[in-house]
Design a protein around this motif. Structure first.
Motif, PDB file in Angstrom:
ATOM      1  N   GLY A 160       0.815  -1.213   0.000  1.00 11.05           N
ATOM      2  CA  GLY A 160       0.000   0.000   0.000  1.00 11.05           C
ATOM      3  C   GLY A 160       0.847   1.261   0.000  1.00 11.05           C
ATOM      4  N   ALA A 161       1.904   1.282   0.796  1.00  7.82           N
ATOM      5  CA  ALA A 161       2.762   2.465   0.888  1.00  7.82           C
ATOM      6  C   ALA A 161       3.552   2.700  -0.388  1.00  7.82           C
ATOM      7  CB  ALA A 161       3.711   2.310   2.071  1.00  7.82           C
ATOM      8  N   ALA A 162       3.826   1.639  -1.130  1.00  5.60           N
ATOM      9  CA  ALA A 162       4.640   1.776  -2.338  1.00  5.60           C
ATOM     10  C   ALA A 162       3.943   2.609  -3.414  1.00  5.60           C
ATOM     11  CB  ALA A 162       4.970   0.386  -2.893  1.00  5.60           C
ATOM     12  N   VAL A 163       2.620   2.627  -3.424  1.00  5.69           N
ATOM     13  CA  VAL A 163       1.910   3.345  -4.488  1.00  5.69           C
ATOM     14  C   VAL A 163       2.066   4.861  -4.359  1.00  5.69           C
ATOM     15  CG1 VAL A 163      -0.311   3.732  -5.605  1.00  5.69           C
ATOM     16  CG2 VAL A 163       0.310   1.443  -4.816  1.00  5.69           C
ATOM     17  N   PRO A 164       1.735   5.482  -3.209  1.00  9.82           N
ATOM     18  CA  PRO A 164       1.979   6.927  -3.114  1.00  9.82           C
ATOM     19  C   PRO A 164       3.455   7.284  -3.244  1.00  9.82           C
ATOM     20  CG  PRO A 164       1.308   6.018  -0.993  1.00  9.82           C
ATOM     21  CD  PRO A 164       1.069   4.974  -2.000  1.00  9.82           C
ATOM     22  N   LEU A 165       4.327   6.374  -2.828  1.00  8.84           N
ATOM     23  CA  LEU A 165       5.764   6.614  -2.983  1.00  8.84           C
ATOM     24  C   LEU A 165       6.136   6.639  -4.462  1.00  8.84           C
ATOM     25  CD1 LEU A 165       8.280   7.068  -1.264  1.00  8.84           C
ATOM     26  CD2 LEU A 165       8.645   4.598  -1.281  1.00  8.84           C
ATOM     27  N   ALA A 166       5.544   5.745  -5.256  1.00  6.85           N
ATOM     28  CA  ALA A 166       5.795   5.729  -6.696  1.00  6.85           C
ATOM     29  C   ALA A 166       5.262   7.001  -7.352  1.00  6.85           C
ATOM     30  CB  ALA A 166       5.147   4.497  -7.326  1.00  6.85           C
ATOM     31  N   VAL A 167       4.113   7.468  -6.906  1.00 10.69           N
ATOM     32  CA  VAL A 167       3.564   8.720  -7.436  1.00 10.69           C
ATOM     33  C   VAL A 167       4.506   9.876  -7.127  1.00 10.69           C
ATOM     34  CG1 VAL A 167       1.643  10.349  -7.303  1.00 10.69           C
ATOM     35  CG2 VAL A 167       1.194   7.891  -7.263  1.00 10.69           C
ATOM     36  N   ALA A 168       5.032   9.907  -5.902  1.00  8.69           N
ATOM     37  CA  ALA A 168       5.970  10.959  -5.524  1.00  8.69           C
ATOM     38  C   ALA A 168       7.228  10.918  -6.381  1.00  8.69           C
ATOM     39  CB  ALA A 168       6.339  10.817  -4.054  1.00  8.69           C
ATOM     40  N   LEU A 169       7.632   9.731  -6.790  1.00 13.71           N
ATOM     41  CA  LEU A 169       8.828   9.584  -7.615  1.00 13.71           C
ATOM     42  C   LEU A 169       8.592  10.058  -9.045  1.00 13.71           C
ATOM     43  CD1 LEU A 169      11.721   8.442  -8.016  1.00 13.71           C
ATOM     44  CD2 LEU A 169      10.649   6.228  -8.523  1.00 13.71           C
ATOM     45  N   LEU A 170       7.383   9.829  -9.573  1.00 20.04           N
ATOM     46  CA  LEU A 170       7.119  10.075 -10.986  1.00 20.04           C
ATOM     47  C   LEU A 170       6.393  11.386 -11.271  1.00 20.04           C
ATOM     48  CD1 LEU A 170       5.980   6.445 -11.908  1.00 20.04           C
ATOM     49  CD2 LEU A 170       8.231   7.463 -12.266  1.00 20.04           C
ATOM     50  N   ALA A 171       5.662  11.913 -10.300  1.00 22.88           N
ATOM     51  CA  ALA A 171       4.839  13.094 -10.548  1.00 22.88           C
ATOM     52  C   ALA A 171       5.689  14.354 -10.669  1.00 22.88           C
ATOM     53  CB  ALA A 171       3.822  13.258  -9.427  1.00 22.88           C
ATOM     54  N   PRO A 172       5.259  15.320 -11.453  1.00 25.06           N
ATOM     55  CA  PRO A 172       5.951  16.621 -11.499  1.00 25.06           C
ATOM     56  C   PRO A 172       5.911  17.280 -10.116  1.00 25.06           C
ATOM     57  CG  PRO A 172       4.404  16.388 -13.322  1.00 25.06           C
ATOM     58  CD  PRO A 172       4.141  15.254 -12.394  1.00 25.06           C
ATOM     59  N   PRO A 173       6.991  17.907  -9.685  1.00 24.73           N
ATOM     60  CA  PRO A 173       7.032  18.488  -8.343  1.00 24.73           C
ATOM     61  C   PRO A 173       5.897  19.457  -8.052  1.00 24.73           C
ATOM     62  CG  PRO A 173       9.214  18.465  -9.327  1.00 24.73           C
ATOM     63  CD  PRO A 173       8.263  18.056 -10.403  1.00 24.73           C
ATOM     64  N   THR A 174       5.481  20.228  -9.050  1.00 19.65           N
ATOM     65  CA  THR A 174       4.435  21.228  -8.830  1.00 19.65           C
ATOM     66  C   THR A 174       3.064  20.599  -8.587  1.00 19.65           C
ATOM     67  OG1 THR A 174       4.155  21.392 -11.232  1.00 19.65           O
ATOM     68  CG2 THR A 174       5.624  23.000 -10.167  1.00 19.65           C
ATOM     69  N   LEU A 175       2.875  19.367  -9.053  1.00 21.93           N
ATOM     70  CA  LEU A 175       1.573  18.706  -8.911  1.00 21.93           C
ATOM     71  C   LEU A 175       1.561  17.641  -7.818  1.00 21.93           C
ATOM     72  CD1 LEU A 175       0.660  18.164 -12.677  1.00 21.93           C
ATOM     73  CD2 LEU A 175      -0.072  20.020 -11.161  1.00 21.93           C
ATOM     74  N   LEU A 176       2.701  17.403  -7.221  1.00 19.24           N
ATOM     75  CA  LEU A 176       2.829  16.259  -6.318  1.00 19.24           C
ATOM     76  C   LEU A 176       1.872  16.345  -5.137  1.00 19.24           C
ATOM     77  CD1 LEU A 176       6.224  14.692  -5.399  1.00 19.24           C
ATOM     78  CD2 LEU A 176       4.432  14.886  -3.688  1.00 19.24           C
ATOM     79  N   ALA A 177       1.790  17.522  -4.508  1.00 18.87           N
ATOM     80  CA  ALA A 177       0.953  17.671  -3.311  1.00 18.87           C
ATOM     81  C   ALA A 177      -0.529  17.495  -3.616  1.00 18.87           C
ATOM     82  CB  ALA A 177       1.187  19.042  -2.674  1.00 18.87           C
ATOM     83  N   TRP A 178      -0.925  17.613  -4.887  1.00 13.31           N
ATOM     84  CA  TRP A 178      -2.320  17.439  -5.265  1.00 13.31           C
ATOM     85  C   TRP A 178      -2.575  16.076  -5.891  1.00 13.31           C
ATOM     86  CZ3 TRP A 178      -5.241  21.144  -3.345  1.00 13.31           C
ATOM     87  CH2 TRP A 178      -4.646  22.381  -3.078  1.00 13.31           C
ATOM     88  N   LEU A 179      -1.591  15.595  -6.629  1.00  9.40           N
ATOM     89  CA  LEU A 179      -1.782  14.323  -7.318  1.00  9.40           C
ATOM     90  C   LEU A 179      -1.774  13.145  -6.360  1.00  9.40           C
ATOM     91  CD1 LEU A 179      -2.175  13.132 -10.119  1.00  9.40           C
ATOM     92  CD2 LEU A 179       0.321  12.961 -10.342  1.00  9.40           C
ATOM     93  N   VAL A 180      -0.916  13.180  -5.338  1.00  7.39           N
ATOM     94  CA  VAL A 180      -0.856  12.079  -4.369  1.00  7.39           C
ATOM     95  C   VAL A 180      -2.203  11.868  -3.667  1.00  7.39           C
ATOM     96  CG1 VAL A 180       0.184  11.292  -2.202  1.00  7.39           C
ATOM     97  CG2 VAL A 180       1.633  12.147  -4.036  1.00  7.39           C
ATOM     98  N   PRO A 181      -2.870  12.938  -3.161  1.00  9.38           N
ATOM     99  CA  PRO A 181      -4.186  12.705  -2.527  1.00  9.38           C
ATOM    100  C   PRO A 181      -5.221  12.100  -3.468  1.00  9.38           C
ATOM    101  CG  PRO A 181      -3.335  14.851  -1.911  1.00  9.38           C
ATOM    102  CD  PRO A 181      -2.429  14.329  -2.987  1.00  9.38           C
ATOM    103  N   VAL A 182      -5.226  12.551  -4.733  1.00 10.75           N
ATOM    104  CA  VAL A 182      -6.208  12.012  -5.680  1.00 10.75           C
ATOM    105  C   VAL A 182      -5.971  10.519  -5.908  1.00 10.75           C
ATOM    106  CG1 VAL A 182      -6.989  12.086  -8.076  1.00 10.75           C
ATOM    107  CG2 VAL A 182      -6.572  14.218  -6.835  1.00 10.75           C
TER     108      VAL A 182
END
Length: 232
Positions: A160-182
């Motif tokens: 379960g923890a690996a998924v938001p961690l993967a999003v944090a690794l791949l998402a653009p920095p400017t969208l990370l704080a919004w994309l992870v919650p979605v």
């Protein structure tokens, strides 16, 4: 206590590991995503965010394993103590235990004579099993299994923890704080659906329930991260 297969598909035997797995996955998703969101909202760089998320994954998985093992071991110790106590009572007073078992069946609506007969036959077959099952509610399918619970919880937490961690690794920095919650809320909804399907429960209520309780954690950590980041 033997079990007879009548061709019916019952899912109660899954309760032990399913509860631990759902709890672990839910905790892994919510706690790791919340850490990432809070640190990202504070304006941290990607390296700090990934380090925080990875530390949360490792520490959380170990904590879940230890917590599940200790708590389920306590349940197992209680069951073992009850088993020993029942064995002693059966050895000291089998007639009294027979009456006790018959009284349980009478309370469930069985006629008195038949209740005594059933109690006698069950005690001849497996006295301890009959008392554990009908007096104490201890069943093989529901027995405490500490190692199974610990491994299920730790593994599901890490997944379960690996998924938001993967999003944090791949998402653009400017969208990370919004994309992870979605992604996290969608993942929680999926987890609720999978848990309900595996356990044979209604999908809708379980899906909404799991996603609903993840939203406040994400919102609070985001707000704290933003406030701390602004203040610093």
């Amino acid at each position: 206590m033997s079990r007879i297969d009548h061709g019916e598909r019952h899912l109660v035997s899954r309760v032990g590991w399913l509860r631990a797995a759902v709890l672990g996955a839910n905790d892994g998703i919510v706690s790791t995503a919340s850490l990432i969101v809070g640190v990202a909202a504070a304006g941290s760089d990607r390296a700090t965010i990934l380090l925080t998320g990875t530390a949360g994954l490792v520490a959380g998985a170990m904590s879940m394993a230890a917590g599940e093992y200790v708590s389920v071991s306590s349940q197992a110790d209680t069951e073992a103590a009850d088993r020993g106590r029942e064995e002693a009572e059966l050895a000291l007073d089998p007639a009294g235990e027979h009456e006790e078992l018959a009284a349980i069946y009478r309370a469930r609506g069985v006629e008195a004579g038949l209740a005594r007969q059933v109690a006698g036959q069950l005690m001849e077959h497996d006295a301890l099993g009959a008392h554990l099952r009908d007096e104490l509610g201890i069943h093989d399918a529901m027995a405490a299994r500490p190692v199974q619970a610990a491994l299920s919880s730790a593994a599901s937490f890490a997944v379960g923890a690996a998924v938001p961690l993967a999003v944090a690794l791949l998402a653009p920095p400017t969208l990370l704080a919004w994309l992870v919650p979605v992604v996290t809320l969608l993942l929680l909804a999926g987890l609720g659906a999978v848990g309900a399907r595996t356990g044979g429960a209604p999908l809708g209520r379980a899906t909404v329930r799991v996603a609903f309780w993840g939203a406040p954690a994400l919102a609070v950590t985001f707000a704290i991260g933003r406030l701390v980041g602004t203040a610093v």
